[in-house]
Design an enzyme around this catalytic site. Structure first.
Site, PDB file in Angstrom:
ATOM      1  N   TRP A  20      39.098  38.165  35.991  1.00 13.85           N
ATOM      2  CA  TRP A  20      38.151  36.995  35.777  1.00 13.85           C
ATOM      3  C   TRP A  20      37.722  36.794  34.358  1.00 13.85           C
ATOM      4  CZ3 TRP A  20      37.679  40.501  39.643  1.00 13.85           C
ATOM      5  CH2 TRP A  20      36.738  41.496  39.239  1.00 13.85           C
ATOM      6  N   GLU A  33      32.378  36.048  41.238  1.00 11.84           N
ATOM      7  CA  GLU A  33      30.881  36.187  41.528  1.00 11.84           C
ATOM      8  C   GLU A  33      30.364  36.425  43.025  1.00 11.84           C
ATOM      9  OE1 GLU A  33      29.136  37.557  39.374  1.00 11.84           O
ATOM     10  OE2 GLU A  33      29.990  37.336  37.442  1.00 11.84           O
ATOM     11  N   LEU A  76      36.504  42.315  53.487  1.00 13.53           N
ATOM     12  CA  LEU A  76      35.725  42.073  52.377  1.00 13.53           C
ATOM     13  C   LEU A  76      34.273  42.368  52.697  1.00 13.53           C
ATOM     14  CD1 LEU A  76      36.112  42.467  49.142  1.00 13.53           C
ATOM     15  CD2 LEU A  76      35.949  39.881  49.171  1.00 13.53           C
ATOM     16  N   GLY A  77      34.269  42.017  54.194  1.00 20.44           N
ATOM     17  CA  GLY A  77      32.756  42.174  54.667  1.00 20.44           C
ATOM     18  C   GLY A  77      31.922  40.935  54.251  1.00 20.44           C
ATOM     19  N   TYR A 116      20.785  35.678  41.228  1.00 17.72           N
ATOM     20  CA  TYR A 116      21.889  36.291  40.337  1.00 17.72           C
ATOM     21  C   TYR A 116      23.232  35.508  39.961  1.00 17.72           C
ATOM     22  CZ  TYR A 116      26.131  38.635  39.009  1.00 17.72           C
ATOM     23  OH  TYR A 116      27.249  38.947  38.642  1.00 17.72           O
ATOM     24  N   ASP A 134      21.248  42.100  38.712  1.00 16.68           N
ATOM     25  CA  ASP A 134      22.086  42.589  39.550  1.00 16.68           C
ATOM     26  C   ASP A 134      21.578  44.150  39.791  1.00 16.68           C
ATOM     27  OD1 ASP A 134      23.223  43.959  37.740  1.00 16.68           O
ATOM     28  OD2 ASP A 134      25.326  43.900  38.857  1.00 16.68           O
ATOM     29  N   CYS A 188      25.644  54.210  32.744  1.00 18.06           N
ATOM     30  CA  CYS A 188      24.353  54.447  33.442  1.00 18.06           C
ATOM     31  C   CYS A 188      24.291  54.418  34.902  1.00 18.06           C
ATOM     32  CB  CYS A 188      23.380  53.409  32.864  1.00 18.06           C
ATOM     33  SG  CYS A 188      21.601  53.803  33.460  1.00 18.06           S
ATOM     34  N   CYS A 204      15.207  56.140  25.570  1.00 14.58           N
ATOM     35  CA  CYS A 204      15.304  55.895  27.184  1.00 14.58           C
ATOM     36  C   CYS A 204      14.150  56.789  27.754  1.00 14.58           C
ATOM     37  CB  CYS A 204      16.622  56.375  27.709  1.00 14.58           C
ATOM     38  SG  CYS A 204      16.477  56.277  29.357  1.00 14.58           S
TER      39      CYS A 204
END
Length: 345
Positions: A20, A33, A76-77, A116, A134, A188, A204
DNA sequence: AAGCCGGGGGA
DNA sequence: TCCCCAGGCTT
Protein backbone atom coordinates in the site's frame (compact mmCIF):
# COMPACT_ATOMS: atom_id res chain seq x y z
CA UNK A 1 18.42 17.69 15.21
CA UNK A 2 14.98 17.44 16.76
CA UNK A 3 12.78 14.39 17.27
CA UNK A 4 10.61 14.60 14.17
CA UNK A 5 13.55 15.36 11.87
CA UNK A 6 15.38 12.28 13.11
CA UNK A 7 12.26 10.15 12.61
CA UNK A 8 11.96 11.40 9.02
CA UNK A 9 15.57 10.71 8.18
CA UNK A 10 15.43 7.29 9.79
CA UNK A 11 12.31 6.50 7.77
CA UNK A 12 13.85 7.46 4.47
CA UNK A 13 16.61 4.95 5.07
CA UNK A 14 14.64 2.15 6.71
CA UNK A 15 11.13 2.17 5.22
CA UNK A 16 9.78 -1.14 4.01
CA UNK A 17 8.30 -1.44 0.56
CA UNK A 18 4.77 -2.46 1.51
CA UNK A 19 2.02 -3.06 -1.07
CA UNK A 20 0.00 0.00 0.00
CA UNK A 21 3.02 2.30 -0.12
CA UNK A 22 2.87 2.50 -3.90
CA UNK A 23 -0.24 4.68 -3.86
CA UNK A 24 -2.11 7.55 -2.21
CA UNK A 25 -5.47 6.31 -3.45
CA UNK A 26 -7.84 6.78 -0.48
CA UNK A 27 -9.66 3.53 -1.23
CA UNK A 28 -6.48 1.47 -1.06
CA UNK A 29 -5.07 3.33 1.95
CA UNK A 30 -8.40 2.98 3.76
CA UNK A 31 -8.50 -0.75 2.97
CA UNK A 32 -4.99 -1.25 4.34
CA UNK A 33 -5.63 0.84 7.46
CA UNK A 34 -8.78 -1.08 8.40
CA UNK A 35 -6.95 -4.38 7.95
CA UNK A 36 -4.02 -3.25 10.04
CA UNK A 37 -6.10 -2.25 13.06
CA UNK A 38 -4.74 -4.38 15.91
CA UNK A 39 -3.11 -6.55 13.28
CA UNK A 40 0.52 -7.07 12.36
CA UNK A 41 1.66 -5.93 8.94
CA UNK A 42 2.84 -9.43 8.05
CA UNK A 43 -0.57 -10.88 8.82
CA UNK A 44 -2.40 -8.19 6.86
CA UNK A 45 -0.42 -8.29 3.61
CA UNK A 46 -1.96 -11.42 2.03
CA UNK A 47 -5.45 -10.20 2.90
CA UNK A 48 -4.76 -6.80 1.37
CA UNK A 49 -3.56 -8.42 -1.86
CA UNK A 50 -6.62 -10.70 -2.01
CA UNK A 51 -9.01 -7.79 -1.51
CA UNK A 52 -7.36 -5.56 -4.08
CA UNK A 53 -7.58 -8.34 -6.61
CA UNK A 54 -11.21 -9.19 -5.81
CA UNK A 55 -12.30 -5.55 -5.44
CA UNK A 56 -10.09 -3.19 -7.47
CA UNK A 57 -12.48 -0.26 -6.89
CA UNK A 58 -14.67 0.73 -3.98
CA UNK A 59 -17.71 0.08 -6.18
CA UNK A 60 -16.63 -3.54 -6.57
CA UNK A 61 -16.54 -3.95 -2.81
CA UNK A 62 -19.86 -2.15 -2.43
CA UNK A 63 -21.50 -4.44 -4.96
CA UNK A 64 -20.31 -7.68 -3.42
CA UNK A 65 -22.48 -9.80 -1.10
CA UNK A 66 -21.46 -9.54 2.55
CA UNK A 67 -20.84 -13.27 2.58
CA UNK A 68 -18.06 -12.89 0.02
CA UNK A 69 -16.47 -10.07 2.02
CA UNK A 70 -16.55 -12.13 5.20
CA UNK A 71 -15.14 -15.15 3.37
CA UNK A 72 -12.16 -13.14 2.16
CA UNK A 73 -11.76 -11.72 5.66
CA UNK A 74 -11.87 -15.17 7.24
CA UNK A 75 -8.98 -15.69 9.63
CA UNK A 76 -8.13 -12.03 10.13
CA UNK A 77 -10.35 -11.62 13.19
CA UNK A 78 -12.36 -8.69 14.52
CA UNK A 79 -15.06 -9.35 11.95
CA UNK A 80 -16.92 -6.12 12.68
CA UNK A 81 -14.13 -4.53 10.65
CA UNK A 82 -15.26 -6.48 7.59
CA UNK A 83 -18.92 -5.66 8.13
CA UNK A 84 -18.14 -1.97 8.63
CA UNK A 85 -15.80 -2.01 5.65
CA UNK A 86 -18.61 -3.27 3.47
CA UNK A 87 -21.14 -0.80 4.86
CA UNK A 88 -18.78 2.12 4.35
CA UNK A 89 -17.98 1.01 0.81
CA UNK A 90 -21.68 1.20 0.02
CA UNK A 91 -21.95 4.69 1.53
CA UNK A 92 -18.93 5.91 -0.44
CA UNK A 93 -20.19 4.33 -3.60
CA UNK A 94 -23.79 5.47 -3.36
CA UNK A 95 -23.78 8.72 -1.37
CA UNK A 96 -20.29 10.10 -1.97
CA UNK A 97 -20.22 9.29 -5.68
CA UNK A 98 -17.33 6.89 -5.17
CA UNK A 99 -14.98 9.46 -3.61
CA UNK A 100 -13.73 9.45 -0.05
CA UNK A 101 -14.16 12.64 1.97
CA UNK A 102 -10.94 14.59 2.24
CA UNK A 103 -11.08 15.91 5.79
CA UNK A 104 -10.42 14.32 9.17
CA UNK A 105 -13.83 15.38 10.43
CA UNK A 106 -15.76 13.85 7.54
CA UNK A 107 -13.71 10.67 7.53
CA UNK A 108 -14.42 10.22 11.24
CA UNK A 109 -18.15 9.92 10.53
CA UNK A 110 -17.71 6.73 8.53
CA UNK A 111 -18.27 3.32 10.12
CA UNK A 112 -15.09 1.66 11.29
CA UNK A 113 -13.04 4.85 11.04
CA UNK A 114 -11.96 6.26 14.39
CA UNK A 115 -9.38 8.83 15.41
CA UNK A 116 -6.37 6.85 14.24
CA UNK A 117 -7.73 5.81 10.85
CA UNK A 118 -9.19 9.23 10.04
CA UNK A 119 -5.80 10.80 10.83
CA UNK A 120 -3.95 8.21 8.79
CA UNK A 121 -6.10 8.64 5.68
CA UNK A 122 -6.15 12.44 5.99
CA UNK A 123 -2.38 12.66 6.27
CA UNK A 124 -1.30 9.90 3.87
CA UNK A 125 -3.83 10.59 1.13
CA UNK A 126 -4.43 14.33 1.43
CA UNK A 127 -1.26 15.50 3.13
CA UNK A 128 -3.27 17.08 5.95
CA UNK A 129 -1.52 17.89 9.25
CA UNK A 130 -3.20 15.22 11.39
CA UNK A 131 -1.22 13.21 13.94
CA UNK A 132 -1.66 9.44 14.07
CA UNK A 133 -1.53 7.72 17.44
CA UNK A 134 -1.37 3.94 17.25
CA UNK A 135 0.33 1.38 19.48
CA UNK A 136 3.71 2.20 17.97
CA UNK A 137 3.33 5.93 18.53
CA UNK A 138 2.32 5.41 22.17
CA UNK A 139 5.48 3.41 22.74
CA UNK A 140 7.89 5.73 20.95
CA UNK A 141 6.53 8.89 22.57
CA UNK A 142 6.21 7.35 26.04
CA UNK A 143 9.84 6.26 25.96
CA UNK A 144 11.42 9.25 24.28
CA UNK A 145 9.56 11.83 26.38
CA UNK A 146 9.37 9.68 29.51
CA UNK A 147 5.58 9.78 29.81
CA UNK A 148 4.22 7.32 32.38
CA UNK A 149 0.51 8.05 31.98
CA UNK A 150 -1.30 4.80 31.15
CA UNK A 151 -1.85 4.72 27.40
CA UNK A 152 -5.30 3.17 27.87
CA UNK A 153 -6.60 5.70 30.37
CA UNK A 154 -8.77 8.61 29.28
CA UNK A 155 -6.16 11.08 30.48
CA UNK A 156 -3.38 9.21 28.72
CA UNK A 157 -5.23 9.01 25.43
CA UNK A 158 -5.79 12.77 25.40
CA UNK A 159 -2.26 13.56 26.55
CA UNK A 160 -0.55 11.41 23.90
CA UNK A 161 -2.75 12.80 21.14
CA UNK A 162 -1.76 16.34 22.12
CA UNK A 163 1.90 15.38 22.40
CA UNK A 164 1.77 13.72 19.00
CA UNK A 165 0.30 16.88 17.48
CA UNK A 166 2.92 19.05 19.16
CA UNK A 167 5.93 17.13 17.85
CA UNK A 168 4.73 16.15 14.37
CA UNK A 169 6.52 17.45 11.29
CA UNK A 170 3.91 19.03 9.01
CA UNK A 171 6.39 19.69 6.21
CA UNK A 172 6.12 16.00 5.27
CA UNK A 173 3.27 14.69 7.37
CA UNK A 174 2.60 11.54 5.36
CA UNK A 175 6.16 10.32 5.73
CA UNK A 176 6.47 11.51 9.30
CA UNK A 177 3.33 9.66 10.41
CA UNK A 178 4.35 6.47 8.67
CA UNK A 179 7.88 7.03 9.90
CA UNK A 180 7.08 7.16 13.60
CA UNK A 181 4.94 4.02 13.26
CA UNK A 182 7.62 2.23 11.27
CA UNK A 183 10.19 3.27 13.86
CA UNK A 184 8.07 1.73 16.59
CA UNK A 185 7.52 -1.44 14.61
CA UNK A 186 11.14 -2.02 13.59
CA UNK A 187 13.42 -0.18 16.01
CA UNK A 188 11.65 0.87 19.21
CA UNK A 189 9.99 -2.53 19.63
CA UNK A 190 7.99 -3.66 22.68
CA UNK A 191 10.68 -6.12 23.76
CA UNK A 192 14.43 -5.76 23.28
CA UNK A 193 14.43 -2.51 21.31
CA UNK A 194 17.66 -1.75 19.50
CA UNK A 195 18.81 1.11 21.69
CA UNK A 196 22.43 0.38 20.76
CA UNK A 197 21.95 1.72 17.27
CA UNK A 198 19.08 4.14 18.00
CA UNK A 199 19.40 7.62 16.49
CA UNK A 200 17.24 9.01 19.32
CA UNK A 201 19.29 7.43 22.11
CA UNK A 202 21.06 10.61 23.28
CA UNK A 203 17.90 12.42 24.26
CA UNK A 204 15.61 9.47 25.06
CA UNK A 205 14.31 9.77 28.64
CA UNK A 206 13.57 6.07 29.03
CA UNK A 207 17.08 5.18 27.88
CA UNK A 208 18.69 7.76 30.16
CA UNK A 209 16.73 6.55 33.18
CA UNK A 210 17.09 2.89 32.28
CA UNK A 211 13.32 2.52 32.06
CA UNK A 212 12.87 1.14 28.56
CA UNK A 213 11.04 -1.92 29.87
CA UNK A 214 8.81 0.21 32.11
CA UNK A 215 7.35 2.29 29.29
CA UNK A 216 4.76 2.65 28.01
CA UNK A 217 2.53 2.06 31.05
CA UNK A 218 -0.64 0.13 30.35
CA UNK A 219 -3.48 -0.80 32.67
CA UNK A 220 -4.17 -4.46 32.19
CA UNK A 221 -7.53 -6.07 32.72
CA UNK A 222 -8.23 -8.93 30.36
CA UNK A 223 -10.28 -11.35 32.37
CA UNK A 224 -10.74 -14.54 30.39
CA UNK A 225 -14.16 -16.13 30.24
CA UNK A 226 -14.44 -19.91 29.85
CA UNK A 227 -17.17 -21.23 27.58
CA UNK A 228 -18.12 -24.75 26.56
CA UNK A 229 -19.15 -25.27 22.95
CA UNK A 230 -20.69 -28.46 21.65
CA UNK A 231 -21.00 -28.36 17.89
CA UNK A 232 -23.55 -30.73 16.41
CA UNK A 233 -22.20 -31.96 13.12
CA UNK A 234 -25.21 -33.59 11.53
CA UNK A 235 -24.52 -36.03 8.70
CA UNK A 236 -27.34 -37.50 6.65
CA UNK A 237 -27.44 -40.36 4.14
CA UNK A 238 -26.62 -37.96 1.30
CA UNK A 239 -23.49 -36.55 2.96
CA UNK A 240 -25.27 -33.35 3.83
CA UNK A 241 -24.91 -31.32 7.03
CA UNK A 242 -26.37 -28.19 8.62
CA UNK A 243 -24.82 -24.74 9.06
CA UNK A 244 -26.29 -21.76 10.86
CA UNK A 245 -25.38 -18.10 10.71
CA UNK A 246 -24.48 -16.42 14.03
CA UNK A 247 -26.83 -13.56 14.71
CA UNK A 248 -27.24 -10.98 17.45
CA UNK A 249 -24.41 -9.68 19.58
CA UNK A 250 -21.24 -11.44 20.59
CA UNK A 251 -18.42 -13.07 18.72
CA UNK A 252 -18.34 -13.99 15.03
CA UNK A 253 -21.45 -12.05 13.99
CA UNK A 254 -22.78 -13.20 10.59
CA UNK A 255 -20.25 -16.02 10.29
CA UNK A 256 -21.42 -19.61 9.93
CA UNK A 257 -21.09 -22.53 12.30
CA UNK A 258 -22.63 -25.91 13.01
CA UNK A 259 -25.68 -25.95 15.31
CA UNK A 260 -24.27 -25.04 18.71
CA UNK A 261 -25.16 -26.44 22.11
CA UNK A 262 -23.47 -24.22 24.69
CA UNK A 263 -23.23 -25.55 28.22
CA UNK A 264 -21.81 -24.51 31.61
CA UNK A 265 -19.23 -27.28 31.55
CA UNK A 266 -18.16 -30.29 29.54
CA UNK A 267 -21.02 -32.68 28.75
CA UNK A 268 -21.04 -36.27 27.56
CA UNK A 269 -22.77 -38.18 24.81
CA UNK A 270 -25.98 -38.82 26.77
CA UNK A 271 -26.61 -35.14 27.38
CA UNK A 272 -25.98 -34.34 23.73
CA UNK A 273 -28.60 -36.91 22.77
CA UNK A 274 -31.12 -35.36 25.18
CA UNK A 275 -30.80 -31.93 23.64
CA UNK A 276 -31.02 -32.90 20.01
CA UNK A 277 -34.72 -32.17 19.84
CA UNK A 278 -34.10 -28.44 19.59
CA UNK A 279 -32.32 -28.90 16.31
CA UNK A 280 -33.85 -31.92 14.66
CA UNK A 281 -37.39 -33.02 14.16
CA UNK A 282 -36.36 -36.16 12.34
CA UNK A 283 -36.21 -39.63 13.78
CA UNK A 284 -33.52 -40.81 16.16
CA UNK A 285 -29.98 -40.55 14.91
CA UNK A 286 -28.24 -43.79 14.14
CA UNK A 287 -25.03 -42.73 15.80
CA UNK A 288 -23.60 -39.99 18.06
CA UNK A 289 -19.91 -39.79 18.78
CA UNK A 290 -17.24 -37.33 19.87
CA UNK A 291 -15.02 -36.43 16.92
CA UNK A 292 -12.06 -34.77 18.63
CA UNK A 293 -10.23 -37.12 20.96
CA UNK A 294 -7.87 -34.36 22.04
CA UNK A 295 -9.13 -31.29 23.83
CA UNK A 296 -9.76 -28.27 21.66
CA UNK A 297 -9.47 -24.94 23.46
CA UNK A 298 -9.83 -22.11 21.00
CA UNK A 299 -8.33 -19.01 22.59
CA UNK A 300 -9.63 -15.56 21.84
CA UNK A 301 -8.15 -12.57 23.64
CA UNK A 302 -11.05 -12.55 26.10
CA UNK A 303 -12.61 -16.03 25.90
CA UNK A 304 -11.43 -19.63 26.02
CA UNK A 305 -13.74 -21.83 24.01
CA UNK A 306 -13.63 -25.45 25.20
CA UNK A 307 -14.98 -27.16 22.16
CA UNK A 308 -16.28 -30.57 21.27
CA UNK A 309 -17.43 -31.61 17.82
CA UNK A 310 -20.12 -34.28 17.96
CA UNK A 311 -20.79 -36.29 14.81
CA UNK A 312 -24.45 -37.21 14.56
CA UNK A 313 -25.44 -39.46 11.68
CA UNK A 314 -28.89 -40.16 10.21
CA UNK A 315 -30.22 -42.75 7.78
CA UNK A 316 -32.44 -40.16 6.17
CA UNK A 317 -32.35 -36.86 4.32
CA UNK A 318 -31.84 -33.51 6.08
CA UNK A 319 -34.02 -30.64 4.95
CA UNK A 320 -32.06 -27.48 4.16
CA UNK A 321 -28.87 -29.48 4.34
CA UNK A 322 -25.73 -28.54 2.48
CA UNK A 323 -23.14 -30.83 0.98
CA UNK A 324 -20.21 -31.45 3.27
CA UNK A 325 -17.97 -30.94 0.25
CA UNK A 326 -19.34 -27.40 -0.01
CA UNK A 327 -18.53 -26.38 3.55
CA UNK A 328 -15.38 -24.57 2.52
CA UNK A 329 -17.39 -21.97 0.62
CA UNK A 330 -18.92 -20.42 3.74
CA UNK A 331 -17.29 -17.77 5.94
CA UNK A 332 -16.54 -19.46 9.24
CA UNK A 333 -14.40 -18.75 12.31
CA UNK A 334 -10.95 -20.34 12.40
CA UNK A 335 -12.21 -22.82 14.99
CA UNK A 336 -14.71 -24.20 12.46
CA UNK A 337 -12.36 -23.91 9.50
CA UNK A 338 -9.76 -26.04 11.29
CA UNK A 339 -12.37 -28.71 11.94
CA UNK A 340 -13.61 -28.73 8.35
CA UNK A 341 -10.04 -29.19 7.11
CA UNK A 342 -9.60 -32.41 9.04
CA UNK A 343 -13.15 -33.74 8.80
CA UNK A 344 -13.62 -36.89 6.79
CA UNK A 345 -16.74 -38.93 7.22
C1' DA B 1 -14.84 4.57 31.92
C1' DA B 2 -14.94 -0.11 31.05
C1' DG B 3 -15.99 -4.05 28.35
C1' DC B 4 -16.21 -6.41 24.03
C1' DC B 5 -14.33 -8.00 19.74
C1' DG B 6 -9.78 -12.57 16.78
C1' DG B 7 -6.09 -14.56 15.64
C1' DG B 8 -1.26 -14.97 15.35
C1' DG B 9 3.61 -14.33 16.51
C1' DG B 10 7.63 -13.23 19.38
C1' DA B 11 10.32 -13.85 23.59
C1' DT C 1 2.78 -18.59 29.19
C1' DC C 2 2.22 -13.42 28.49
C1' DC C 3 2.07 -9.48 25.68
C1' DC C 4 1.10 -6.90 21.68
C1' DC C 5 -0.30 -5.86 17.07
C1' DA C 6 -0.90 0.90 11.81
C1' DG C 7 -8.24 0.38 17.08
C1' DG C 8 -13.22 1.07 17.12
C1' DC C 9 -17.77 0.33 18.89
C1' DT C 10 -21.09 -0.43 22.56
C1' DT C 11 -22.86 0.03 27.06
Amino acid sequence: MNFSRIILEWYHVNKRLLPWRKTHDPYLIWLSEIMLQQTRVAQGIPYYLKFVEAFPKVQDLAGAPEEQVLKLWQGLGYYSRARNLHATAKIISEKYNGRFPNTYKELLKLKGIGDYTASAIASICFNLPEAVVDGNVYRVLARYYGVDLPINSSEGILYFKELAKKVMDVTNIRDYNQGIMEFGALQCTPKSPECGICPLRESCVAFATNNIDGLPVKIKKNKVRNRYFNYLVLVDENKQTLLQQRKGSGIWQNLYQFPLLETEKYIEQAEVAQNLGEYITLEEPSEIYLYNENKIVHKLSHQHLHTRFWIITFDSNLENGIQIAELHKYPVPVLIADFIKTFKI
